[in-house]
Design a protein around this motif. Structure first.
Motif, mmCIF file in Angstrom:
data_model
loop_
_atom_site.group_PDB
_atom_site.id
_atom_site.type_symbol
_atom_site.label_atom_id
_atom_site.label_comp_id
_atom_site.label_asym_id
_atom_site.label_seq_id
_atom_site.Cartn_x
_atom_site.Cartn_y
_atom_site.Cartn_z
ATOM 1 N N THR A 188 -19.932 46.844 -79.970
ATOM 2 C CA THR A 188 -20.474 46.661 -78.621
ATOM 3 C C THR A 188 -21.696 47.520 -78.414
ATOM 4 N N THR A 189 -21.599 48.784 -78.908
ATOM 5 C CA THR A 189 -22.728 49.705 -78.739
ATOM 6 C C THR A 189 -23.956 49.202 -79.481
ATOM 7 N N SER A 190 -23.764 48.750 -80.749
ATOM 8 C CA SER A 190 -24.905 48.312 -81.545
ATOM 9 C C SER A 190 -25.540 47.061 -80.977
ATOM 10 N N VAL A 191 -24.744 46.215 -80.322
ATOM 11 C CA VAL A 191 -25.290 44.975 -79.773
ATOM 12 C C VAL A 191 -26.048 45.236 -78.493
ATOM 13 N N ASN A 192 -25.500 46.125 -77.650
ATOM 14 C CA ASN A 192 -26.067 46.281 -76.306
ATOM 15 C C ASN A 192 -27.152 47.337 -76.211
ATOM 16 N N VAL A 193 -27.271 48.239 -77.197
ATOM 17 C CA VAL A 193 -28.208 49.348 -77.072
ATOM 18 C C VAL A 193 -29.652 48.874 -76.962
ATOM 19 N N ASN A 194 -29.989 47.728 -77.587
ATOM 20 C CA ASN A 194 -31.370 47.256 -77.546
ATOM 21 C C ASN A 194 -31.613 46.264 -76.414
ATOM 22 N N LYS A 195 -30.714 46.274 -75.414
ATOM 23 C CA LYS A 195 -30.896 45.398 -74.244
ATOM 24 C C LYS A 195 -31.111 46.201 -72.969
ATOM 25 N N THR A 196 -31.567 47.416 -73.145
ATOM 26 C CA THR A 196 -31.877 48.252 -71.987
ATOM 27 C C THR A 196 -33.355 48.603 -72.000
ATOM 28 N N ARG A 197 -33.919 48.812 -70.808
ATOM 29 C CA ARG A 197 -35.341 49.162 -70.713
ATOM 30 C C ARG A 197 -35.622 50.534 -71.326
ATOM 31 N N ASP A 198 -34.659 51.453 -71.163
ATOM 32 C CA ASP A 198 -34.854 52.812 -71.682
ATOM 33 C C ASP A 198 -35.015 52.810 -73.206
ATOM 34 N N PHE A 199 -34.335 51.879 -73.880
ATOM 35 C CA PHE A 199 -34.412 51.792 -75.335
ATOM 36 C C PHE A 199 -35.850 51.559 -75.787
ATOM 37 N N TYR A 200 -36.592 50.733 -75.055
ATOM 38 C CA TYR A 200 -37.956 50.385 -75.447
ATOM 39 C C TYR A 200 -38.985 51.397 -74.952
ATOM 40 N N ARG A 201 -38.566 52.342 -74.106
ATOM 41 C CA ARG A 201 -39.508 53.353 -73.611
ATOM 42 C C ARG A 201 -39.501 54.615 -74.465
ATOM 43 N N LYS A 202 -38.580 54.672 -75.425
ATOM 44 C CA LYS A 202 -38.499 55.867 -76.261
ATOM 45 C C LYS A 202 -39.699 55.951 -77.197
ATOM 46 N N GLY A 203 -40.217 57.191 -77.384
ATOM 47 C CA GLY A 203 -41.298 57.418 -78.338
ATOM 48 C C GLY A 203 -42.655 56.924 -77.921
ATOM 49 N N LEU A 204 -42.848 56.551 -76.666
ATOM 50 C CA LEU A 204 -44.150 56.065 -76.213
ATOM 51 C C LEU A 204 -45.103 57.232 -75.953
ATOM 52 N N PRO A 205 -46.405 57.071 -76.245
ATOM 53 C CA PRO A 205 -47.389 58.125 -75.974
ATOM 54 C C PRO A 205 -47.733 58.159 -74.474
ATOM 55 N N VAL A 206 -46.910 58.832 -73.712
ATOM 56 C CA VAL A 206 -47.023 58.747 -72.244
ATOM 57 C C VAL A 206 -47.855 59.874 -71.634
ATOM 58 N N GLN A 218 -44.975 46.764 -67.368
ATOM 59 C CA GLN A 218 -44.174 47.220 -68.506
ATOM 60 C C GLN A 218 -42.776 46.609 -68.469
ATOM 61 N N ASN A 219 -42.177 46.615 -67.272
ATOM 62 C CA ASN A 219 -40.825 46.050 -67.125
ATOM 63 C C ASN A 219 -40.802 44.564 -67.464
ATOM 64 N N ARG A 220 -41.865 43.860 -67.056
ATOM 65 C CA ARG A 220 -41.912 42.422 -67.346
ATOM 66 C C ARG A 220 -41.980 42.182 -68.864
ATOM 67 N N VAL A 221 -42.771 43.018 -69.574
ATOM 68 C CA VAL A 221 -42.874 42.888 -71.032
ATOM 69 C C VAL A 221 -41.520 43.161 -71.690
ATOM 70 N N ILE A 222 -40.869 44.251 -71.259
ATOM 71 C CA ILE A 222 -39.560 44.608 -71.841
ATOM 72 C C ILE A 222 -38.526 43.527 -71.550
ATOM 73 N N ASP A 223 -38.511 43.036 -70.292
ATOM 74 C CA ASP A 223 -37.534 41.986 -69.928
ATOM 75 C C ASP A 223 -37.745 40.723 -70.750
ATOM 76 N N ARG A 224 -39.020 40.426 -71.045
ATOM 77 C CA ARG A 224 -39.307 39.252 -71.859
ATOM 78 C C ARG A 224 -38.759 39.429 -73.292
ATOM 79 N N ILE A 225 -38.899 40.645 -73.841
ATOM 80 C CA ILE A 225 -38.363 40.936 -75.181
ATOM 81 C C ILE A 225 -36.841 40.783 -75.185
ATOM 82 N N ILE A 226 -36.192 41.347 -74.145
ATOM 83 C CA ILE A 226 -34.728 41.266 -74.071
ATOM 84 C C ILE A 226 -34.269 39.820 -73.909
#
Length: 881
Positions: A524-542, A422-430
């Motif tokens: 700064t907030t709007s630019v950096n918020v989508n560069k964290t792993r936590d941002f992409y883990r929100k709303g997942l069917p876990v 999962q981390n590798r996929v997210i890092d690739r997106i970032i």
């Protein structure tokens, strides 16, 4: 010397006598005829010619429709030529006042002047072009009625026909045409125009065959020497004849008249569209299309056709489509979209073609995108606009379900991966995101270093600036295709907005500047918020609960997709595949029985008996007590069920009739009987609703409230439930009025204002009490009046209005229609609202003279706004077409 002393006074006396409008002598008539012709009438004609020239120059014909015979300005564009026609009216009116010879009682002697009737006709023509149609008609009727011995009455009658046609009173035109046709002594000019007048009349009645015959007569050459203006008109008539033949599917005659149009050498636009029409009418089965395609491609390389490239490529696409070369047709339609400069309707037609081809190929996702763009850009008066919108909505719904399935499946696949994966996929997106940002930053630096602004004349391409192999070649704004889609997407979301600061805000007057530090922080907030792993883990069917919710969405989307394929798109192949995939992936889904029966009926209609038997057995074995099983076992079951439904419906009609006849006791008893007799059915909520209403009439408001509350709880989705809720709300208001005293700010006291549409009206403007704004507004208002209403005299005043507002009053207008006409033109004037005078800062309204003191005293502007919307919105005479 003595002779001179005698002659000069005599000449002066003769001149004085000739100037008098009370002397009907040979000298007087000669003087007034000469001055009326070469002074007032001549300059009036010059002003009319200037106005007509401006109208024809600004006119943009829609060649996708049959052209109108005569060119008039649209209601919202007539204002541009007000100055010319106002001058003409003023010149002719002054001429009539000064040179019409009158009797002792002050009445005009019609037979005494040769040019007074012509001036009246010019007044009527000016009103017609100003779209003041009834005023124009009044002037023409006056000439026809008053100057009975003058041949100019026939000219007035010809203009009456044109005006009646514009108003829509074609029956009145018919009578005048009949009179002119039976007149043996018609002036040559009117006689020549009569076939054109008849053609206009026939076209407005939908009698296109008769119209074509008359225009063919008008387009024929009848003289050796003919002017350029006449040739231009004949070319237009010939083009319209060709369009009428094309509409009747008589392509051979249509091509003949398109060629005739070209031979008459009109303006280039008419020549161009004649060539395009000939190419479109090419019969590819009988003729080789290669020559035509070669000619069109040659036209697409000529710079003079740069604003018509979209039309040329669209025509090429149509030819390829006729030859069943769908792939090549799509290439040309895409080029049409990319090269479209300022013809949104043509772009819309190209999008529509792309949508239709993809739809026919069952490529529904791209079809949805193209239909979406077509709806945004195509003209709303397109004959199939409603069908286009309906298909777009269907495809939008279908693609929405496809995306839901793809999204939920991808999320479930993602959560099934290990944490490291999962981390590798997210890092690739970032990483991809950062790479894209770096590319954009590089583009920005190249532009800044080169000191080049996009759109500069003779600007080199970005790839040339950056050098070979740079990322500049893929810069967004240098790709016509992506720009076209970007513009379409913008228009869909924001509409056609003016390019200016804070364009996204509807009320720019309320903009508050934010501190620079806060801006930097937000950025700064709007630019950096989508560069964290936590941002992409929100709303997942876990967990299991969220997976179950996700599966419910997938199941529902599968079922809806299959239903759309079958019922709305008539694509049974895709419907069957979708339902079977649903049942394979989710064997216990809640739509299992429904899909089984749909598949059973589908295979039965396709005469695939093995498959039909397969699903028949599944229904009988897995759902033996279902209604579908009963229908399969007993085909008469459905008929008896429908018969029962008809019986219930008939009984309900009887109950409803009893209620309408105020027989509340009987309606109450019959409602109870219907509930017990027929059991569960779709009419139960309706029986209970009539029962509640009848109980209210018989027992009072408390019983009504009790039964309605039961109805709402038991049948929340019924069609009568909203009515029940409305009644319950009214009961609550009646029982607790104090709860609703401050809850309705929109219901202001409107009874202080009165309506009288025939009385004197004013224009009011409420604006900030800022000298810079107020003074600029007043100056521009005065300029507007001098430019477009020079023939009228206005009086304007201004006063304080409250603590921080000014009230500007413009007087006066004869009635409501006149003031609303002025108001519509004023608020559309681009010169009035600019710089410091922003449109959102100024409120402009028409107002009845007697309502002005009431508004000034109470300052209740919001109440007047509601009053204005209710009483003045539909009075504009300019809306007559």
């Amino acid at each position: 010397m003595q002779i001179k002393r005698f002659i000069y006074p005599l000449a002066f006396v003769l001149l004085f006598v000739a100037c008098s409008t009370k002397k009907n002598t040979v000298v007087s008539r000669a003087y007034h005829n000469m001055t009326a012709r070469y002074n007032g009438y001549y300059y009036s004609c010059e002003n009319i010619d200037e106005g007509v020239y401006k109208i024809e120059k600004a006119n943009k014909d829609n060649f996708d429709k049959i052209l109108p015979v005569y060119i008039y300005p649209a209601g919202d564009k007539a204002k541009a030529t007000f100055p010319e026609f106002d001058k003409a009216i003023k010149k002719s009116s002054t001429c009539i006042q000064r040179h019409a010879i009158k009797d002792k009682k002050g009445n005009e002697i019609p037979a005494s002047g040769k040019w007074i009737d012509n001036n009246w006709i010019n007044i009527g023509i000016s009103h017609l072009y100003k779209r003041e149609l009834f005023s124009g008609l009044e002037a023409f009727e006056y000439v026809a009625r008053t100057y009975t011995k003058s041949k100019d009455k026939y000219t007035a009658m010809a203009w009456m026909i044109k005006t009646n046609n514009e108003i829509g009173s074609v029956s009145s035109s018919e009578q005048i045409i009949s009179l002119l046709k039976n007149e043996k002594d018609l002036p040559r000019k009117v006689k020549k125009e009569l076939p054109v007048l008849e053609a206009d009349y026939f076209m407005r009645r939908g009698l296109n065959t008769e119209a074509a015959t008359k225009l063919m007569e008008a387009s024929r050459s009848t003289g050796l020497f003919r002017g350029m203006a006449t040739r231009k008109k004949r070319a237009r008539y010939s083009f319209i004849v060709a369009q009428l033949f094309e509409q009747q599917k008589n392509n051979k005659r249509a091509v003949e008249y398109y060629k005739k149009t070209i031979r008459l050498k009109p303006n280039y636009e008419l020549v161009f569209y004649s060539k395009i029409k000939i190419a479109k009418l090419l019969d590819v089965k009988r003729n080789n299309s290669e020559g035509t395609k070669k000619d069109l491609l040659k036209m697409a390389k000529e710079f003079k056709n740069n604003e018509y490239y979209d039309v040329i490529y669209y025509t090429l696409g149509e030819i390829e489509e006729k030859e069943r070369n769908a792939a090549q047709a799509m290439i040309y339609y895409k080029k049409s979209v990319q090269t479209s400069l300022n013809n949104p309707n043509q772009k819309g037609l190209s999008y529509l073609k792309l949508g239709e081809i993809n739809f026919d190929l069952t490529n529904y996702q791209p079809a949805e995108a193209y239909y979406d763009s077509a709806v945004v850009t195509i003209s709303k008066d397109h004959p199939d606009y409603g069908t286009i919108v309906a298909r777009k909505k269907t495809l939008e719904t279908l693609v929405g379900h496809i995306r839901t399935i793809n999204k939920e499946d991808s999320l479930q696949r993602f959560v099934s991966l290990s944490e490291n994966e999962q981390n590798r996929v997210i890092d690739r997106i970032i990483a991809n995101l950062e790479k894209e940002e770096a590319r954009k930053e590089k583009e920005k630096e190249i532009l800044e270093k080169s000191n080049i602004l996009p759109g500069t004349i003779n600007q080199p391409s970005l790839s040339e600036i950056a050098g070979p192999g740079s990322a500049a070649a893929s810069f967004y704004f240098y790709n016509p295709s992506t720009v076209a889609f970007g513009v379409s997407d913008f228009v869909k979301k924001w509409g056609n907005r003016k390019l200016e600061d804070n364009w996204r805000r509807s009320n720019k007057a309320l903009i508050v500047e934010v501190e620079k530090e806060d801006t930097a922080q937000v950025k700064t907030t709007s630019v950096n918020v989508n560069k964290t792993r936590d941002f992409y883990r929100k709303g997942l069917p876990v967990n299991d609960s969220l997976i179950k919710k996700s599966n419910k969405k997938i199941v529902y989307s599968y079922y809806m997709m299959g239903s759309i394929y079958k019922e709305e798109l008539n694509n049974t192949k895709k419907a069957v595949a979708t339902f079977e995939e649903l049942n394979t992936r989710f064997p216990q889904n809640k739509y299992l029985l429904n899909t089984y029966y749909i598949l059973y009926r589908t295979y039965l209609s396709e005469k695939n008996q093995p498959k039909a038997d397969f699903y028949k057995e599944k229904i009988l074995n897995e759902f033996p007590d279902s209604e579908f099983a009963l229908i399969i076992k007993n085909p008469e079951y459905a008929t008896s069920a429908n018969s029962k439904k008809s019986e219930v419906e008939g009984f309900y009609t009887t109950v409803y009739q009893s209620y309408l006849e105020n027989n509340y006791s009987q309606a109450y008893a019959q409602s109870n009987e219907g509930l017990s007799k027929f059991g569960k059915n779709v009419f139960v909520p309706k029986f209970e609703f009539i029962k509640a209403l009848s109980a209210g009439k018989l027992k009072g408001i408390d019983s009504l409230e009790f039964y309605l509350k039961l109805l709402v709880v038991k049948h929340p989705q019924s069609e009568v439930t909203p009515l029940a809720n409305d009644i319950l709300l009214s009961i609550k208001r009646q029982k607790n009025p104090e709860l609703f005293k401050s809850a309705e700010p929109g219901k202001l006291q409107l009874d202080t204002f009165t309506v009288n549409q025939e009385a004197e009206h004013f224009i009011i403007a409420i604006l900030p009490d800022d000298p810079k704004i107020a003074d600029s507004f007043k100056i521009r208002l005065n300029t507007f009046n001098n430019t477009y209403y020079s023939s009228k005299t206005f009086n304007s005043t201004s006063n304080l209005f409250g603590n921080n507002k000014q009230l500007v009053v413009l007087k006066s207008f004869a009635n409501a229609k006149e003031v609303v006409n002025y108001y519509e033109n004023l608020i559309k004037d681009p010169e009035l609202f600019k710089e410091e005078v922003k449109k959102e800062l100024v409120e402009i309204y028409p107002i009845l003279g007697t309502n002005l003191p009431v508004l000034y005293k109470k300052k209740n502007v919001e109440a007047y706004k509601i009053f204005f919307n209710d009483n003045y919105k539909n009075l504009n005479e300019n809306k007559i077409k």
